[in-house]
Design a protein around this motif. Sequence first.
Motif, PDB file in Angstrom:
ATOM      1  N   MET A   1       0.846  -1.171   0.000  1.00 13.92           N
ATOM      2  CA  MET A   1       0.000   0.000   0.000  1.00 13.92           C
ATOM      3  C   MET A   1       0.895   1.238   0.000  1.00 13.92           C
ATOM      4  O   MET A   1       1.859   1.328   0.750  1.00 13.92           O
ATOM      5  CB  MET A   1      -0.898  -0.013   1.235  1.00 13.92           C
ATOM      6  N   ILE A   2       0.572   2.178  -0.839  1.00 11.87           N
ATOM      7  CA  ILE A   2       1.316   3.438  -0.919  1.00 11.87           C
ATOM      8  C   ILE A   2       0.685   4.440   0.041  1.00 11.87           C
ATOM      9  O   ILE A   2      -0.532   4.626   0.046  1.00 11.87           O
ATOM     10  CB  ILE A   2       1.294   3.992  -2.359  1.00 11.87           C
ATOM     11  N   VAL A   3       1.522   5.058   0.872  1.00 16.01           N
ATOM     12  CA  VAL A   3       1.054   6.099   1.777  1.00 16.01           C
ATOM     13  C   VAL A   3       1.837   7.373   1.483  1.00 16.01           C
ATOM     14  O   VAL A   3       2.945   7.333   0.944  1.00 16.01           O
ATOM     15  CB  VAL A   3       1.198   5.692   3.260  1.00 16.01           C
ATOM     16  N   LEU A   4       1.256   8.492   1.833  1.00 14.59           N
ATOM     17  CA  LEU A   4       1.886   9.790   1.613  1.00 14.59           C
ATOM     18  C   LEU A   4       2.158  10.444   2.962  1.00 14.59           C
ATOM     19  O   LEU A   4       1.239  10.622   3.759  1.00 14.59           O
ATOM     20  CB  LEU A   4       0.964  10.697   0.787  1.00 14.59           C
ATOM     21  N   ASP A   5       3.419  10.763   3.225  1.00 17.69           N
ATOM     22  CA  ASP A   5       3.785  11.468   4.445  1.00 17.69           C
ATOM     23  C   ASP A   5       3.818  12.960   4.150  1.00 17.69           C
ATOM     24  O   ASP A   5       4.430  13.396   3.178  1.00 17.69           O
ATOM     25  CB  ASP A   5       5.153  11.020   4.948  1.00 17.69           C
ATOM     26  N   VAL A   6       3.182  13.741   5.001  1.00 17.96           N
ATOM     27  CA  VAL A   6       3.174  15.201   4.883  1.00 17.96           C
ATOM     28  C   VAL A   6       4.247  15.736   5.821  1.00 17.96           C
ATOM     29  O   VAL A   6       4.204  15.492   7.032  1.00 17.96           O
ATOM     30  CB  VAL A   6       1.790  15.779   5.250  1.00 17.96           C
ATOM     31  N   ALA A  19      -7.410   5.765  -0.632  1.00 17.55           N
ATOM     32  CA  ALA A  19      -8.194   4.551  -0.871  1.00 17.55           C
ATOM     33  C   ALA A  19      -7.896   3.981  -2.248  1.00 17.55           C
ATOM     34  O   ALA A  19      -7.873   2.765  -2.438  1.00 17.55           O
ATOM     35  CB  ALA A  19      -9.678   4.848  -0.731  1.00 17.55           C
ATOM     36  N   ASN A  20      -7.671   4.844  -3.229  1.00 13.35           N
ATOM     37  CA  ASN A  20      -7.395   4.406  -4.594  1.00 13.35           C
ATOM     38  C   ASN A  20      -5.883   4.369  -4.793  1.00 13.35           C
ATOM     39  O   ASN A  20      -5.199   5.355  -4.562  1.00 13.35           O
ATOM     40  CB  ASN A  20      -8.048   5.366  -5.594  1.00 13.35           C
ATOM     41  N   GLN A  21      -5.352   3.240  -5.243  1.00 10.80           N
ATOM     42  CA  GLN A  21      -3.907   3.067  -5.384  1.00 10.80           C
ATOM     43  C   GLN A  21      -3.430   3.106  -6.838  1.00 10.80           C
ATOM     44  O   GLN A  21      -2.277   2.806  -7.108  1.00 10.80           O
ATOM     45  CB  GLN A  21      -3.489   1.738  -4.743  1.00 10.80           C
ATOM     46  N   ARG A  22      -4.310   3.449  -7.772  1.00 14.10           N
ATOM     47  CA  ARG A  22      -3.901   3.526  -9.176  1.00 14.10           C
ATOM     48  C   ARG A  22      -2.970   4.719  -9.373  1.00 14.10           C
ATOM     49  O   ARG A  22      -3.223   5.811  -8.864  1.00 14.10           O
ATOM     50  CB  ARG A  22      -5.121   3.672 -10.072  1.00 14.10           C
ATOM     51  N   PRO A  23      -1.867   4.548 -10.132  1.00 11.14           N
ATOM     52  CA  PRO A  23      -0.890   5.632 -10.291  1.00 11.14           C
ATOM     53  C   PRO A  23      -1.481   6.932 -10.838  1.00 11.14           C
ATOM     54  O   PRO A  23      -1.148   8.017 -10.358  1.00 11.14           O
ATOM     55  CB  PRO A  23       0.137   5.046 -11.258  1.00 11.14           C
ATOM     56  N   TRP A  28      -3.371  12.774  -9.189  1.00 13.47           N
ATOM     57  CA  TRP A  28      -4.370  13.823  -8.983  1.00 13.47           C
ATOM     58  C   TRP A  28      -4.706  14.014  -7.508  1.00 13.47           C
ATOM     59  O   TRP A  28      -4.997  15.128  -7.075  1.00 13.47           O
ATOM     60  CB  TRP A  28      -5.620  13.557  -9.811  1.00 13.47           C
ATOM     61  N   ILE A  29      -4.619  12.947  -6.724  1.00 15.55           N
ATOM     62  CA  ILE A  29      -4.803  13.074  -5.274  1.00 15.55           C
ATOM     63  C   ILE A  29      -3.696  13.950  -4.697  1.00 15.55           C
ATOM     64  O   ILE A  29      -3.943  14.838  -3.873  1.00 15.55           O
ATOM     65  CB  ILE A  29      -4.810  11.686  -4.611  1.00 15.55           C
ATOM     66  N   MET A  30      -2.452  13.732  -5.165  1.00 14.21           N
ATOM     67  CA  MET A  30      -1.325  14.520  -4.672  1.00 14.21           C
ATOM     68  C   MET A  30      -1.437  15.983  -5.084  1.00 14.21           C
ATOM     69  O   MET A  30      -1.135  16.883  -4.294  1.00 14.21           O
ATOM     70  CB  MET A  30      -0.012  13.927  -5.161  1.00 14.21           C
ATOM     71  N   VAL A  31      -1.884  16.245  -6.299  1.00 10.83           N
ATOM     72  CA  VAL A  31      -2.043  17.630  -6.770  1.00 10.83           C
ATOM     73  C   VAL A  31      -3.083  18.359  -5.918  1.00 10.83           C
ATOM     74  O   VAL A  31      -2.853  19.478  -5.442  1.00 10.83           O
ATOM     75  CB  VAL A  31      -2.434  17.649  -8.264  1.00 10.83           C
ATOM     76  N   VAL A  45       5.831  22.892   2.561  1.00  7.52           N
ATOM     77  CA  VAL A  45       5.201  21.581   2.703  1.00  7.52           C
ATOM     78  C   VAL A  45       5.762  20.645   1.639  1.00  7.52           C
ATOM     79  O   VAL A  45       5.931  21.033   0.490  1.00  7.52           O
ATOM     80  CB  VAL A  45       3.660  21.687   2.529  1.00  7.52           C
ATOM     81  N   SER A  46       6.061  19.408   2.042  1.00 11.45           N
ATOM     82  CA  SER A  46       6.527  18.392   1.108  1.00 11.45           C
ATOM     83  C   SER A  46       5.704  17.123   1.291  1.00 11.45           C
ATOM     84  O   SER A  46       5.240  16.831   2.388  1.00 11.45           O
ATOM     85  CB  SER A  46       7.998  18.052   1.361  1.00 11.45           C
ATOM     86  N   LEU A  47       5.539  16.378   0.200  1.00 15.22           N
ATOM     87  CA  LEU A  47       4.885  15.077   0.245  1.00 15.22           C
ATOM     88  C   LEU A  47       5.906  14.017  -0.116  1.00 15.22           C
ATOM     89  O   LEU A  47       6.635  14.160  -1.092  1.00 15.22           O
ATOM     90  CB  LEU A  47       3.731  15.006  -0.769  1.00 15.22           C
ATOM     91  N   TYR A  48       5.968  12.961   0.675  1.00 18.99           N
ATOM     92  CA  TYR A  48       6.858  11.843   0.401  1.00 18.99           C
ATOM     93  C   TYR A  48       6.030  10.574   0.292  1.00 18.99           C
ATOM     94  O   TYR A  48       5.193  10.305   1.154  1.00 18.99           O
ATOM     95  CB  TYR A  48       7.901  11.687   1.511  1.00 18.99           C
ATOM     96  N   ARG A  49       6.276   9.819  -0.770  1.00 21.37           N
ATOM     97  CA  ARG A  49       5.584   8.535  -0.951  1.00 21.37           C
ATOM     98  C   ARG A  49       6.432   7.439  -0.349  1.00 21.37           C
ATOM     99  O   ARG A  49       7.656   7.471  -0.429  1.00 21.37           O
ATOM    100  CB  ARG A  49       5.380   8.225  -2.433  1.00 21.37           C
ATOM    101  N   ARG A  50       5.764   6.446   0.232  1.00 19.79           N
ATOM    102  CA  ARG A  50       6.472   5.270   0.717  1.00 19.79           C
ATOM    103  C   ARG A  50       5.532   4.083   0.687  1.00 19.79           C
ATOM    104  O   ARG A  50       4.319   4.244   0.636  1.00 19.79           O
ATOM    105  CB  ARG A  50       7.045   5.477   2.113  1.00 19.79           C
ATOM    106  N   LEU A  51       6.101   2.904   0.692  1.00 19.65           N
ATOM    107  CA  LEU A  51       5.318   1.675   0.724  1.00 19.65           C
ATOM    108  C   LEU A  51       5.158   1.225   2.163  1.00 19.65           C
ATOM    109  O   LEU A  51       6.092   1.269   2.950  1.00 19.65           O
ATOM    110  CB  LEU A  51       5.999   0.576  -0.088  1.00 19.65           C
ATOM    111  N   GLU A  52       3.953   0.782   2.481  1.00 21.56           N
ATOM    112  CA  GLU A  52       3.664   0.291   3.819  1.00 21.56           C
ATOM    113  C   GLU A  52       3.040  -1.091   3.694  1.00 21.56           C
ATOM    114  O   GLU A  52       2.149  -1.287   2.852  1.00 21.56           O
ATOM    115  CB  GLU A  52       2.710   1.257   4.520  1.00 21.56           C
TER     116      GLU A  52
END
Length: 55
Positions: A1-6, A19-23, A28-31, A45-52
């Motif tokens: 699962m991909i999560v976004l750290d703020v 909830a939606n994991q499609r690239p 668009w969720i990140m934008v 503010v920065s967003l970092y993606r990581r796998l959980e």
Amino acid sequence: MIVLDVVVDGTRVETVRPANQRPQELYWIMVDLMDRLQSKYGTNVSLYRRLEHAG
């Protein structure tokens, strides 16, 4: 699962689990999320993606 750290000023303040994991949907969720986060926390503010692991 991909999560976004703020991250604000070098400190992780929240983690978003989309909830939606499609690239294409994640893009668009990140934008949209960046617009809302910059109005909430300011411009540093920065967003970092990581796998959980889900389990």
